[in-house]
Write a protein that holds these residues in place. Sequence first.
Motif, PDB file in Angstrom:
ATOM      1  N   GLY A  11       4.647   1.346   6.032  1.00 38.44           N
ATOM      2  CA  GLY A  11       3.319   2.028   6.419  1.00 38.44           C
ATOM      3  C   GLY A  11       2.909   3.066   6.052  1.00 38.44           C
ATOM      4  N   ILE A  12       3.775   3.985   5.369  1.00 39.13           N
ATOM      5  CA  ILE A  12       3.395   5.210   4.600  1.00 39.13           C
ATOM      6  C   ILE A  12       2.830   4.574   3.215  1.00 39.13           C
ATOM      7  CG2 ILE A  12       4.188   7.082   3.153  1.00 39.13           C
ATOM      8  CD1 ILE A  12       6.129   7.645   5.587  1.00 39.13           C
ATOM      9  N   ALA A  13       3.342   3.717   2.631  1.00 39.86           N
ATOM     10  CA  ALA A  13       2.575   3.220   1.274  1.00 39.86           C
ATOM     11  C   ALA A  13       1.569   2.390   1.537  1.00 39.86           C
ATOM     12  CB  ALA A  13       3.886   1.922   0.810  1.00 39.86           C
ATOM     13  N   VAL A  14       1.325   1.474   2.747  1.00 37.75           N
ATOM     14  CA  VAL A  14       0.009   0.968   2.997  1.00 37.75           C
ATOM     15  C   VAL A  14      -1.049   1.850   3.203  1.00 37.75           C
ATOM     16  CG1 VAL A  14      -1.173  -0.533   4.582  1.00 37.75           C
ATOM     17  CG2 VAL A  14       1.062  -1.256   4.085  1.00 37.75           C
ATOM     18  N   VAL A  15      -0.830   3.063   4.039  1.00 44.69           N
ATOM     19  CA  VAL A  15      -1.810   4.046   4.349  1.00 44.69           C
ATOM     20  C   VAL A  15      -2.070   4.707   3.064  1.00 44.69           C
ATOM     21  CG1 VAL A  15      -2.287   5.964   5.645  1.00 44.69           C
ATOM     22  CG2 VAL A  15      -1.099   4.209   6.746  1.00 44.69           C
ATOM     23  N   ALA A  16      -1.033   5.103   2.298  1.00 45.89           N
ATOM     24  CA  ALA A  16      -1.319   5.950   1.201  1.00 45.89           C
ATOM     25  C   ALA A  16      -1.961   5.330  -0.061  1.00 45.89           C
ATOM     26  CB  ALA A  16       0.057   6.256   0.510  1.00 45.89           C
ATOM     27  N   TYR A  17      -1.833   3.865  -0.269  1.00 43.84           N
ATOM     28  CA  TYR A  17      -2.283   3.227  -1.131  1.00 43.84           C
ATOM     29  C   TYR A  17      -4.051   2.701  -0.786  1.00 43.84           C
ATOM     30  CZ  TYR A  17      -3.490  -0.248  -4.732  1.00 43.84           C
ATOM     31  OH  TYR A  17      -4.116  -0.861  -5.839  1.00 43.84           O
ATOM     32  N   ALA A  18      -4.091   2.239   0.532  1.00 47.76           N
ATOM     33  CA  ALA A  18      -5.469   1.673   0.769  1.00 47.76           C
ATOM     34  C   ALA A  18      -6.332   3.014   1.146  1.00 47.76           C
ATOM     35  CB  ALA A  18      -5.287   0.758   1.955  1.00 47.76           C
ATOM     36  N   GLY A  19      -5.810   3.969   1.742  1.00 48.82           N
ATOM     37  CA  GLY A  19      -6.695   4.918   2.363  1.00 48.82           C
ATOM     38  C   GLY A  19      -7.041   4.630   3.746  1.00 48.82           C
ATOM     39  N   PRO A  20      -7.054   5.642   4.754  1.00 49.73           N
ATOM     40  CA  PRO A  20      -7.615   5.260   6.088  1.00 49.73           C
ATOM     41  C   PRO A  20      -8.951   4.391   6.333  1.00 49.73           C
ATOM     42  CG  PRO A  20      -7.610   7.553   5.855  1.00 49.73           C
ATOM     43  CD  PRO A  20      -6.970   7.059   4.531  1.00 49.73           C
TER      44      PRO A  20
END
Length: 515
Positions: A274-283
């Motif tokens: 989850g952290i990786a997804v939010v960090a890479y894509a951005g909110p």
Amino acid sequence: MADDSAGSRPAHDRGAGPPAAELKHDAIGFLDALVIGINSTSPAYSLAAVIGPIVALVAVYAPGVVLASFVPMLLIASAFYYLDRVDQDCGTTFSWVTRAMGPWAGWFGGWAIMMTGVLVVGSLADVAVGFGLLTVGLDGWAENDAVRQTLAVLLILVMTAICVIGTEASAHVQNALILAQVACLLVFAGVALYRVYAGTGSLDAVEPSFSWLNPFGEGGAALTGGLLLGVFMYWGWESAVNLTEEVKGSGASAPGRAGIWSTVVLVVTYLSVGIAVVAYAGPAYLAENAAEEEFIFAQLATEALGGWDWLVLLAVSTSALASTQTTIIPASRTALSMARRGALPAPLARINPRFRTPDISTWGVAVVAIAWYLVVNQISENALFDSLTALSLLIAFYYALTGVACAVYYRRHLTESLRNLLLIGVGPLVGAGLLFWLLVESVGDMADPANSYSGTSWFGLGPPLVIGIFIVLVGILVLAAQRLAGGPFWRERRGVADPVLVPGAHRGPGPGEEG
């Protein structure tokens, strides 16, 4: 009701002698049960399905909501652990709630478990097929409803056959699938985080912050919606406990420990990815594409991995594939338990003498799930998603009921030690309270048709709530038919836990205390 939980096997195995066929004892070990518990939640699919909507609600605080959703799950896992110690029955919630709160409450707890399987198996098979076709480049087949649905039905039949052939075969399949799934997820998370810190991402990357773990960052209303999605992410870990009669070391509560550890493994996995997804894509990107549901992973895989995007597609496919099989387990074992107590028609209690698995109840769950999947798909694809939304009602209900049953069943032993009070009484009751609160919030939210996938009104209500009401009404009809048929089950009275089996309790009188 005289409490007959004094042995490590369920009540039907004791007394006048063993039945003609039993579930195969000691068929799988602790690690096998742990894998089945993890796979039942369909980690990759669950992440893909809810991470976008959660970010749309709480932005970068999505990891905090994922962590907060873990709290009621861990508290209810504690209830499963301690109830399994005194009553190792594959019916889990059904058997425990019956003993603690009476046959009527127990029956509805069992019905809720069976219906979750009916609602979700078809959808999981559909996702497994769709992502599997995308993995091998057959995009046209994935978009063809007739092809995808036909393959989904065939997949359900194959997975059901594996369940019937034996628990060992099921475990071997699950072990292979979890390795493929976790490996793909870790590769994705690792590459995504590396590109965030290296500044080579193609989207609006944001470096992770500890503040993301604050679930209250976006306020109470957003948190409520996020928690509802979070409960769906964790649902299914208790499949390990449904195998309690078939796991080695049941007397030492190996299935209960597998259930607890599966929730721990899940929270670590969910937080990492989850952290990786939010960090890479951005909110901003995730919020804009929240409606894409599980296909958000397909988009991010292409962005982060390029030509290796098939790894993430494979992870979601194997995740849904594994869960298609494991979701049948709690539904079929619950049906078996209810039937052998006289709460459902007797044929559902049949155990295959060769494979020693509940073949009729297993095939029965599969057939009803296939029928539901095909009928709902004829209404619309969105109606299928609405039926999944209705799951949260059933999940919150039977988890909360189990938490209450734990405190009630152990009620005379809660003050014997601080551990008993906190882990067996207060903890499960807090978990149950949180889930009942989410249940009420869900009903209010689902009443509004605008909050459904279909966006249409069914009888003036949202489709998910109508589906939930329909399941309750059908349950009442089935219950009424069984009640008219009579039987000793309906005369069972509430009991209390056997003092001999209570953790840390003094050796007291034998079982049989009545509430």
